[in-house]
Design an enzyme around this catalytic site. Structure first.
Site, PDB file in Angstrom:
ATOM      1  N   CYS A  19       0.310   4.741   6.937  1.00 26.45           N
ATOM      2  CA  CYS A  19      -0.341   4.564   8.235  1.00 26.45           C
ATOM      3  C   CYS A  19       0.609   3.858   9.202  1.00 26.45           C
ATOM      4  CB  CYS A  19      -1.632   3.785   8.059  1.00 26.45           C
ATOM      5  SG  CYS A  19      -2.651   4.473   6.746  1.00 26.45           S
TER       6      CYS A  19
ATOM      7  N   CYS B 283       0.828  -1.202   0.000  1.00 29.56           N
ATOM      8  CA  CYS B 283       0.000   0.000   0.000  1.00 29.56           C
ATOM      9  C   CYS B 283       0.869   1.263   0.000  1.00 29.56           C
ATOM     10  CB  CYS B 283      -0.911   0.021   1.227  1.00 29.56           C
ATOM     11  SG  CYS B 283      -2.066   1.403   1.172  1.00 29.56           S
TER      12      CYS B 283
ATOM     13  N   CYS C  95       0.110   0.176  10.245  1.00 30.49           N
ATOM     14  CA  CYS C  95      -0.284  -0.846   9.275  1.00 30.49           C
ATOM     15  C   CYS C  95       0.862  -1.653   8.677  1.00 30.49           C
ATOM     16  CB  CYS C  95      -1.068  -0.222   8.136  1.00 30.49           C
ATOM     17  SG  CYS C  95      -1.748  -1.494   7.040  1.00 30.49           S
TER      18      CYS C  95
HETATM   19  N1  SAM Z   1      -6.796   0.420   3.110  1.00 25.13           N
HETATM   20  C1  SAM Z   1      -8.116   0.667   3.622  1.00 25.13           C
HETATM   21  C2  SAM Z   1      -8.123   1.729   4.688  1.00 25.13           C
HETATM   22  O1  SAM Z   1      -7.059   2.010   5.243  1.00 25.13           O
HETATM   23  O2  SAM Z   1      -9.200   2.260   4.970  1.00 25.13           O
HETATM   24  C3  SAM Z   1      -8.755  -0.572   4.197  1.00 25.13           C
HETATM   25  C4  SAM Z   1      -7.877  -1.564   4.910  1.00 25.13           C
HETATM   26  S1  SAM Z   1      -7.188  -1.005   6.442  1.00 25.13           S
HETATM   27  C5  SAM Z   1      -6.163  -2.338   6.825  1.00 25.13           C
HETATM   28  C6  SAM Z   1      -8.577  -1.136   7.534  1.00 25.13           C
HETATM   29  C7  SAM Z   1      -8.351  -0.810   8.994  1.00 25.13           C
HETATM   30  O3  SAM Z   1      -7.576  -1.809   9.652  1.00 25.13           O
HETATM   31  C8  SAM Z   1      -7.624   0.484   9.313  1.00 25.13           C
HETATM   32  O4  SAM Z   1      -8.484   1.607   9.198  1.00 25.13           O
HETATM   33  C9  SAM Z   1      -7.234   0.261  10.775  1.00 25.13           C
HETATM   34  O5  SAM Z   1      -8.267   0.711  11.664  1.00 25.13           O
HETATM   35  C10 SAM Z   1      -7.125  -1.266  10.911  1.00 25.13           C
HETATM   36  N2  SAM Z   1      -5.748  -1.698  11.152  1.00 25.13           N
HETATM   37  C11 SAM Z   1      -4.776  -1.785  10.225  1.00 25.13           C
HETATM   38  N3  SAM Z   1      -3.631  -2.198  10.807  1.00 25.13           N
HETATM   39  C12 SAM Z   1      -3.899  -2.370  12.142  1.00 25.13           C
HETATM   40  C13 SAM Z   1      -3.119  -2.763  13.274  1.00 25.13           C
HETATM   41  N4  SAM Z   1      -1.816  -3.072  13.166  1.00 25.13           N
HETATM   42  N5  SAM Z   1      -3.716  -2.818  14.484  1.00 25.13           N
HETATM   43  C14 SAM Z   1      -5.036  -2.527  14.617  1.00 25.13           C
HETATM   44  N6  SAM Z   1      -5.820  -2.136  13.593  1.00 25.13           N
HETATM   45  C15 SAM Z   1      -5.257  -2.058  12.356  1.00 25.13           C
HETATM   46 FE1  SF4 Z   2      -2.911   1.203   3.337  1.00 24.38          FE
HETATM   47 FE2  SF4 Z   2      -2.862  -0.063   5.681  1.00 24.38          FE
HETATM   48 FE3  SF4 Z   2      -3.236   2.584   5.604  1.00 24.38          FE
HETATM   49 FE4  SF4 Z   2      -5.198   0.949   4.730  1.00 24.38          FE
HETATM   50  S1  SF4 Z   2      -4.416   1.112   6.831  1.00 24.38           S
HETATM   51  S2  SF4 Z   2      -4.421   2.818   3.718  1.00 24.38           S
HETATM   52  S3  SF4 Z   2      -3.940  -0.739   3.868  1.00 24.38           S
HETATM   53  S4  SF4 Z   2      -1.383   1.485   4.946  1.00 24.38           S
END
Ligand code: SAM
Ligand code: SF4
Ligand code: DTB
Length: 317
Positions: A56, A52, A59
């Protein structure tokens, strides 16, 4: 009956209550709107994993962090449907398809529309979480039969820039407006345990509570600290502060399904029981989230058995 708090200060005051008083208020609100012994089951599938472009800090799928998550192509339709059938057989009522995108390009969206149509035809509620949506994309998802769109605010506005710099809060609010304007149900929540202050946890909940109408589904994620991400070494949140967050979410979002989301694998049964008592009434069900673990279904079934919780049944189409 208690007035639903709106301002961040009023929400923050709830966090300050003695634990027993906070949980009593949350349980009272919960019982006014829900069967307290029923929990909704959603199963996640990462239909496009890794690579991605966003940054974030929490993530593992960001290509900017040196995590072990590889950049994979989008899944093929038969494999998605196979996973959806397994989820349905296991008792899930909703199937949530997620992609590691900033937002879908139109060529990315086409295969997802087919997945939504076919999963819907299996009798499951459908959810997608694809990132930021452009004009016209929410309409296509709605037309394909999508029921829910997940798009988290993730933190209080004043903390957002500490965690994410490749987009801003307004981008998220704009996508939520597009989703709501086409009649999709909204799934919107956030993450705690990222090093934020209690006042910022309150700020996140105040933002969620101020959405008009309030989200139908509110995931509360506990940060999963993944090796290679900027937040990998953040101090763990006091578990009782996590319970307080669930209880405050319940009080401020009285008719929303509050979902115990990421981080549940590391939670004891007792901690989860406190979260259900605090008004959580949905979980992600199945042994994997997108890239991190989740309790095995039979561990969840055993916990439900001990607590006298029954899974919510599929709603009639
Ligand atoms: N990429 C899209 C977005 O960011 O909206 C959808 C997928 S993203 C992985 C969806 C959600 O997963 C994020 O908004 C976050 O709240 C949650 N998330 C991602 N990584 C995480 C982590 N390490 N611990 C807890 N929640 C996580
Ligand atoms: Fe990309 Fe992860 Fe952020 Fe969703 S939460 S936009 S998958 S970096
Ligand atoms: C949400 O708030 N949490 C789920 C769902 N909505 C998409 C995703 C959690 C992802 C946890 C980290 C991972 O497994 O990659």
């Amino acid at each position: 009956m208690h007035e639903t708090p709106r301002s961040a200060a009023a929400v923050a005051a709830l966090f300050e209550l003695p634990f027993a008083d906070l949980l009593y208020q949350a349980q009272t609100v919960h019982r006014a709107h829900f069967d307290p012994n029923q929990v909704q089951l959603s199963t996640l599938l990462s239909i496009k994993t890794g690579g991605c472009p966003e940054d974030c800090g929490y993530c593992p799928q960001s290509r900017r962090h040196g995590t072990a998550v590889a950049d994979e192509p989008i899944m093929d339709l038969p494999s998605v449907l196979e996973a959806a059938r397994r989820a349905r057989a296991a008792g899930a009522t909703r199937f949530c398809m997620g992609a590691a995108w900033r937002g879908p390009k139109q060529k990315d969206l086409e295969p997802v529309l087919a997945m939504v149509r076919e999963v819907k035809a299996l009798g499951l509620e459908t959810c997608a979480t694809l990132g930021l949506l452009r004009d016209g994309q929410a309409e296509q998802l709605k037309e394909a039969g999508l029921d829910y769109y997940n798009h988290n605010l993730d933190s209080a506005p004043e903390f957002y820039g500490e965690v994410i710099t490749t987009r801003d809060y307004q981008d998220r609010l704009d996508t939520l407006s597009r989703v709501r304007s086409v009649g999709l149900n909204v799934c919107c929540g956030g993450i705690v345990g990222m090093g934020e202050a209690r006042s910022q946890r309150a700020g996140l909940i105040a933002q969620l509570a101020a959405l008009e109408p309030q989200p139908e589904s509110v995931p509360i994620n506990l940060l999963v600290r993944v090796e290679g991400t900027p937040l990998a070494d953040v101090q763990a949140l006091d578990p009782l502060e996590f319970v307080r967050t669930v209880a405050v979410a319940r009080i401020c979002l009285p008719k929303s399904h509050v979902r115990l989301s990421a981080g549940r694998e590391a939670m004891s049964d007792e901690l989860q029981a406190l979260c259900f008592l605090a008004g959580a009434n949905s979980i992600f069900y199945g042994d994997k989230l997108f890239t991190t673990g989740n309790p095995e279904a039979d561990r969840d079934r055993a916990l439900f058995e001990r607590l006298g919780i029954t899974p919510a049944q599929a709603v009639a189409p």
